[in-house]
Design an enzyme around this catalytic site. Structure first.
Site, PDB file in Angstrom:
ATOM      1  CB  THR A 179     -11.321 -42.495  -4.440  1.00 19.61           C
ATOM      2  OG1 THR A 179     -12.382 -42.981  -3.635  1.00 19.61           O
ATOM      3  CG2 THR A 179     -11.863 -42.027  -5.758  1.00 19.61           C
ATOM      4  NE  ARG A 207     -20.718 -42.929   1.460  1.00 19.35           N
ATOM      5  CZ  ARG A 207     -19.579 -42.628   0.848  1.00 19.35           C
ATOM      6  NH1 ARG A 207     -19.032 -43.458  -0.007  1.00 19.35           N
ATOM      7  NH2 ARG A 207     -18.984 -41.477   1.087  1.00 19.35           N
ATOM      8  CG  ASP A 210     -16.934 -37.463  -3.613  1.00 17.87           C
ATOM      9  OD1 ASP A 210     -16.782 -38.494  -2.924  1.00 17.87           O
ATOM     10  OD2 ASP A 210     -15.978 -36.854  -4.115  1.00 17.87           O
TER      11      ASP A 210
END
Ligand code: ASP
Length: 312
Positions: A179, A207, A210
């Site tokens: 990320t 899915r 965060d």
């Protein structure tokens, strides 16, 4: 009058990033990408631009490097598709924009900002988010733009397994989180944070991690700090990581350093959550904590300090 302080930090993911697994060439590429993203953001801040502009521009650069698990380079889902997430938050207004399960948006962070500034909502998903993207004339791409050989190989390694994998390098089973994110403080004392991700290789069932969840993977508040996380999203959601750090500063009077240590090296470790984050506070202090072996990271501050690093 002394010049107002400003600073920016970026990350390109955390995880089992070990020097022995890296080639000199690859290391150079990572460092170059982080440097470019930092410089782009720093230049904006130096010219008096906003923290929001700086974090969006830095993340945009990182999304365009296939090295990272965001934008071009996003990992594959179980169905051989891409589902990208992103968020941005303006600490001066507490306004935020987030998007999830995007298949076609070239730069998810751009759409997150559009949601923040040109919609009455905070969080848009999937088809609806892409309908909004079309309305706002945001750049879309076909599947082949997001296809990279390396990510495809990673999916093939694990496609017959049950779980999803949080990784973005050759050996998916060694956890790496690719990320990307940025946090910044501008000359007017405003903070901002942005995060963008492809999530987990082999993920299913829509899915969501965060990264696009305000308060978990992304948060900014002028009274405290700006945070962008990377790591095993399920744990970061449960620990409400980004907002927890802000709260420890706001309600417990902790310094940024103390709050980061408490959350990343104590609370998350106890839960079993691997990863890290980048953080900057209203005084321009920068923290880049992680509890994994490494994190692609860097920062540059108007006080002359700068760093690009990968390992512990
Ligand atoms: N936190 C991200 C997620 O769980 C993954 C990452 O940081 O690479 O979706």
């Amino acid at each position: 009058m002394s010049k107002k302080k400003f600073a920016i930090a970026v990350h390109g993911g955390a995880g089992t990033i070990l020097k022995k697994m890296m080639t000199a060439e690859k290391e150079k590429l990572y460092k170059k990408a982080l440097t470019i993203a930092l410089e782009v953001g720093y230049d904006i801040l130096e010219e008096g631009g906003t923290a929001v502009d700086a974090v969006e521009a830095a993340v945009y650069e990182l999304e365009n490097f296939p090295l990272f698990n965001a934008g071009k380079g996003a990992v594959f889902t179980h169905n051989g598709k891409h589902e990208m997430d992103a968020a941005i938050m303006d600490g001066s207004t507490l306004k935020a924009g987030a998007v999830t399960c995007l298949n076609q948006v070239r730069n998810p962070v751009v759409l997150a900002r559009e949601v923040m500034e040109h919609s009455e909502h905070v969080f848009l998903s999937g088809k609806g988010a892409e309908q909004f993207a079309r309305m706002r004339k945001i750049k879309l791409e076909k599947d082949n733009y997001f296809f990279t050989d390396e990510r495809y190989k990673q999916l093939q390694e694990v496609i017959n397994e049950e779980g999803a994998h949080l990784d973005h390098n050759i050996n998916v089973k060694e956890k790496k989180f690719g990320t990307v994110g940025a946090v910044a403080l501008d000359v007017n004392g405003n903070l901002a944070a942005a995060t963008s991700t492809g999530g987990m290789t082999n993920k299913r069932f829509g899915r969501i991690g965060d990264s696009p969840i305000i308060g978990s993977g992304t948060y900014a508040n002028n009274n405290t700090c700006a945070i962008s996380c990377t790591g095993h999203g399920e744990f970061f959601i449960r620990a409400v990581v980004a907002y927890d750090i802000s709260c420890l500063i706001e309600y417990k009077g902790m310094t940024l350093k103390q709050a980061c240590k408490e959350v990343v090296n104590n609370k998350l470790v106890k839960l079993g959550g691997e990863g890290g984050l980048i953080a900057i506070d209203k005084n321009g202090n920068v923290e880049l904590p992680f509890n994994s072996d490494g994190m692609y990271r860097g920062y540059k501050s108007s006080n002359g300090k700068e760093l690009i690093a990968i390992y512990k």
